[in-house]
Each structure stands twice: as structure tokens, then as C-alpha cells.
Design an enzyme around this catalytic site. Sequence first.
Site, PDB file in Angstrom:
ATOM      1  N   ASN A 265     -10.262 -40.276 -35.921  1.00 41.54           N
ATOM      2  CA  ASN A 265     -11.697 -40.412 -35.689  1.00 41.54           C
ATOM      3  C   ASN A 265     -12.306 -41.035 -36.947  1.00 41.54           C
ATOM      4  OD1 ASN A 265     -11.222 -38.186 -37.332  1.00 41.54           O
ATOM      5  ND2 ASN A 265     -12.832 -36.939 -36.431  1.00 41.54           N
TER       6      ASN A 265
ATOM      7  N   CYS B 254      -9.902 -33.335 -34.418  1.00 42.32           N
ATOM      8  CA  CYS B 254     -10.789 -32.224 -34.762  1.00 42.32           C
ATOM      9  C   CYS B 254      -9.935 -31.196 -35.481  1.00 42.32           C
ATOM     10  CB  CYS B 254     -11.432 -31.649 -33.497  1.00 42.32           C
ATOM     11  SG  CYS B 254     -12.703 -30.418 -33.847  1.00 42.32           S
ATOM     12  N   GLY B 255      -9.980 -31.227 -36.803  1.00 43.07           N
ATOM     13  CA  GLY B 255      -9.051 -30.411 -37.587  1.00 43.07           C
ATOM     14  C   GLY B 255      -9.278 -28.915 -37.429  1.00 43.07           C
ATOM     15  N   ASN B 256     -10.516 -28.464 -37.578  1.00 41.18           N
ATOM     16  CA  ASN B 256     -10.782 -27.021 -37.460  1.00 41.18           C
ATOM     17  C   ASN B 256     -10.418 -26.515 -36.066  1.00 41.18           C
ATOM     18  OD1 ASN B 256     -11.806 -26.486 -40.107  1.00 41.18           O
ATOM     19  ND2 ASN B 256     -13.704 -27.522 -39.548  1.00 41.18           N
TER      20      ASN B 256
ATOM     21  N   ASN C  24     -17.342 -23.880 -38.170  1.00 39.20           N
ATOM     22  CA  ASN C  24     -17.355 -25.040 -37.257  1.00 39.20           C
ATOM     23  C   ASN C  24     -16.845 -24.494 -35.933  1.00 39.20           C
ATOM     24  OD1 ASN C  24     -15.343 -28.072 -37.151  1.00 39.20           O
ATOM     25  ND2 ASN C  24     -17.339 -27.716 -36.234  1.00 39.20           N
TER      26      ASN C  24
ATOM     27  N   SER D 119     -11.151 -32.686 -40.210  1.00 38.55           N
ATOM     28  CA  SER D 119     -10.729 -34.094 -40.349  1.00 38.55           C
ATOM     29  C   SER D 119     -11.550 -34.777 -41.433  1.00 38.55           C
ATOM     30  CB  SER D 119     -10.874 -34.824 -39.016  1.00 38.55           C
ATOM     31  OG  SER D 119     -12.208 -34.731 -38.526  1.00 38.55           O
ATOM     32  N   GLY D 120     -12.803 -34.296 -41.601  1.00 38.92           N
ATOM     33  CA  GLY D 120     -13.648 -34.841 -42.665  1.00 38.92           C
ATOM     34  C   GLY D 120     -13.129 -34.480 -44.045  1.00 38.92           C
TER      35      GLY D 120
ATOM     36  N   GLU E 185     -21.642 -34.760 -38.840  1.00 38.20           N
ATOM     37  CA  GLU E 185     -20.633 -35.149 -37.859  1.00 38.20           C
ATOM     38  C   GLU E 185     -21.201 -36.024 -36.749  1.00 38.20           C
ATOM     39  OE1 GLU E 185     -17.910 -32.494 -36.209  1.00 38.20           O
ATOM     40  OE2 GLU E 185     -17.645 -31.277 -38.010  1.00 38.20           O
ATOM     41  N   ARG E 186     -20.433 -37.020 -36.362  1.00 36.93           N
ATOM     42  CA  ARG E 186     -20.754 -37.846 -35.195  1.00 36.93           C
ATOM     43  C   ARG E 186     -20.900 -36.925 -33.972  1.00 36.93           C
ATOM     44  NH1 ARG E 186     -16.278 -42.045 -32.879  1.00 36.93           N
ATOM     45  NH2 ARG E 186     -15.069 -40.085 -32.912  1.00 36.93           N
TER      46      ARG E 186
ATOM     47  N   CYS F 183     -15.742 -29.325 -41.691  1.00 38.80           N
ATOM     48  CA  CYS F 183     -15.161 -30.407 -40.887  1.00 38.80           C
ATOM     49  C   CYS F 183     -13.752 -30.657 -41.393  1.00 38.80           C
ATOM     50  CB  CYS F 183     -16.008 -31.663 -40.993  1.00 38.80           C
ATOM     51  SG  CYS F 183     -15.392 -33.043 -39.997  1.00 38.80           S
TER      52      CYS F 183
ATOM     53  N   HIS G  23     -14.341 -41.847 -40.246  1.00 42.01           N
ATOM     54  CA  HIS G  23     -14.974 -41.111 -41.346  1.00 42.01           C
ATOM     55  C   HIS G  23     -15.383 -42.068 -42.462  1.00 42.01           C
ATOM     56  CE1 HIS G  23     -14.178 -36.901 -40.186  1.00 42.01           C
ATOM     57  NE2 HIS G  23     -13.108 -37.382 -39.592  1.00 42.01           N
TER      58      HIS G  23
HETATM   59  N1  LIG Z   1     -15.324 -30.746 -36.592  1.00 43.47           N
HETATM   60  C1  LIG Z   1     -14.162 -31.592 -36.455  1.00 43.47           C
HETATM   61  C2  LIG Z   1     -14.498 -33.044 -36.472  1.00 43.47           C
HETATM   62  C3  LIG Z   1     -15.067 -33.475 -35.188  1.00 43.47           C
HETATM   63  C4  LIG Z   1     -15.165 -34.946 -35.198  1.00 43.47           C
HETATM   64  C5  LIG Z   1     -16.205 -35.434 -34.247  1.00 43.47           C
HETATM   65  N2  LIG Z   1     -17.531 -35.146 -34.736  1.00 43.47           N
HETATM   66  C6  LIG Z   1     -16.053 -36.922 -34.029  1.00 43.47           C
HETATM   67  O1  LIG Z   1     -15.150 -37.532 -34.617  1.00 43.47           O
HETATM   68  O2  LIG Z   1     -16.827 -37.459 -33.248  1.00 43.47           O
HETATM   69  C7  LIG Z   1     -13.098 -31.301 -37.492  1.00 43.47           C
HETATM   70  O3  LIG Z   1     -12.998 -30.150 -37.924  1.00 43.47           O
HETATM   71  O4  LIG Z   1     -12.332 -32.247 -37.813  1.00 43.47           O
END
Ligand SMILES: N[C@H](CCC[C@H](N)C(=O)O)C(=O)O
Length: 257
Positions: free
Chosen positions: A145, A75-77, A13, A204-205, A193-194, A202, A147
Site C-alpha cells: 500500500n 495492513c500490518g496491525n 488501530n 505498514s506505516g 491513513e488513506r 499504523c 506510503h
Molecule cells: N492500519 C494499517 C494500514 C492501513 C492502510 C490503509 N489505510 C491503506 O493503505 O489504505 C496498518 O496497520 O498497516
Amino acid sequence: MTIPFTKMHGLGNDFIIVDTREREYPLDTNTIRTMSDRHHGIGCDQFVTLSAPTNPKADVLVRFFNADGSEAGACGNASRCVAKFVGNNPVLQTQNGLLPTYQQDDLFTVNMGKPHLDWQSVPLSEAHDTLHLPLHDAAACSMGNPHATLFGDVSQAEELGPSLENAPLFPERANIGFAQILSPNHMRLRVWERGAGLTLACGSGACAAVVNASRRNLTEKTCRVTMDGGDLSITWQEDGTVLMTGPATLVFHGEFA
Ligand SMILES: N[C@H](CCC[C@H](N)C(=O)O)C(=O)O
């Protein structure tokens, strides 16, 4: 004016990081979209800016933008990559609050804070039990964010992701996780991802998927999450906060013309 940047990734990511703590750069939405474009720019899933914190308890203020230019609250990563970039276990100031970070050997842990479980916080467009949405029986929560996690077949991500990301139930759109439970402490996950589409991982996912799975008693509160790009270790702690541990990789430094 050229814009110096650093390219990093967490399990594939990938991110462009621009450090504006010493100097400002012209970073409007168009510039972010162009730099994030994999053909006309450098290419990334998310674009990350660093600036001086406004909270004295923080070491750096971090903002996350998707490749489409939309801003994300978490954005966790990327948070692990920022911890590596800044060094000395920084506290990150984000839209979702202060996130402490810890490095042990070549792994980075971020305390991602507490999940938000009520429908208004995800947010949803109307009142629902966030454990069982009327949309593929998904479970939903926010890690800063939005999910939604579907339990079943991870191969449906490309087919169902685009329409679910933009479903009317999600007024701010949503990140859509497709989870397959392998054991009480292990799941497979793919995330549409959004604002970025299907990513290799992901963070946070993964946090949201473990929170949602453990709320449904499908897993324990400590779970290994295996994504296309690799594994993260997630623990939903007794204090309500979620720890995420995984690698962070520096790829190159560059200048955008
Ligand atoms: N790649 C990110 C998540 C991005 C989130 C983004 N897509 C949003 O919430 O709009 C992660 O590692 O958490």
C-alpha cells in the site's frame, strides 16, 4: 441475516474481522462502511475479511478495507490480529503476497514482505526519486500500500495529512507518515491513513518509515517505532523483507444486525 464479527486492535488501530471461511455474508461496500462507522455501526479503522486461501501455501486469505470502503493491499496491525485470531502461526495470503507470522509469548511477528521502492510501484503519478519527493521532501515506498514519510515534526499530521493523502502525486492516494528521529534505533511516528484518517498506530506505516529512514541513513535497519498507541519493533532484513513485531488484542465478539 446477522453478521458475526470479532473486534480487535493493534496498539489502538482497530478492526472488525468477519470470518467467511465457513459461511458467506452480504458484505458490499455500503455494509462495510456502515459497520465501520463509529456512530451508525460498530466502528473501526479497517474492516478485515477472512476466506479460504487459493494458494496452497497459505492458511487464510485476508482482505483489508478502510472505513471509507476502499481496499488496502496491506495492513500490518490487522495482520497481527488475524495471526492471533486464526492461531498456529498462519501464513496469510494477501494482495502483497504470502505473509508468514510467528507468535512468541504475547507478541506477534509478521513478515510484511519486501518494500517496493520505485516510483511506479508506490505508485506516483510521474517519475521521481522516491527518496526525495517534491512534496515536503518526503520519502515514499509501498508495503503493498502507498506510503509517504515526512521527517521532522510529528505534530503536523492533522494539519497536513488530509491534503497530502489526496495529493495529485499519489494517483491511488497515500498513507502519510510524520516521523521524528530520536536515535539511530528509535523514532516517533504518527500516520494519517488513506481512507481512515489519523490512527493511533499504523503497522505498514511503521515498516515504510523505517525503510525510508534507513534508506536516508537516518536510522539503522532495526528500529523501535513509538506511535500514539504504543511501540512496534521493525527490522528490514538482509533478505529485503521487513519484520514487524507487536501486540494484538481481542476486544469482543458480536453480531451485526
Ligand atoms: N492500519 C494499517 C494500514 C492501513 C492502510 C490503509 N489505510 C491503506 O493503505 O489504505 C496498518 O496497520 O498497516
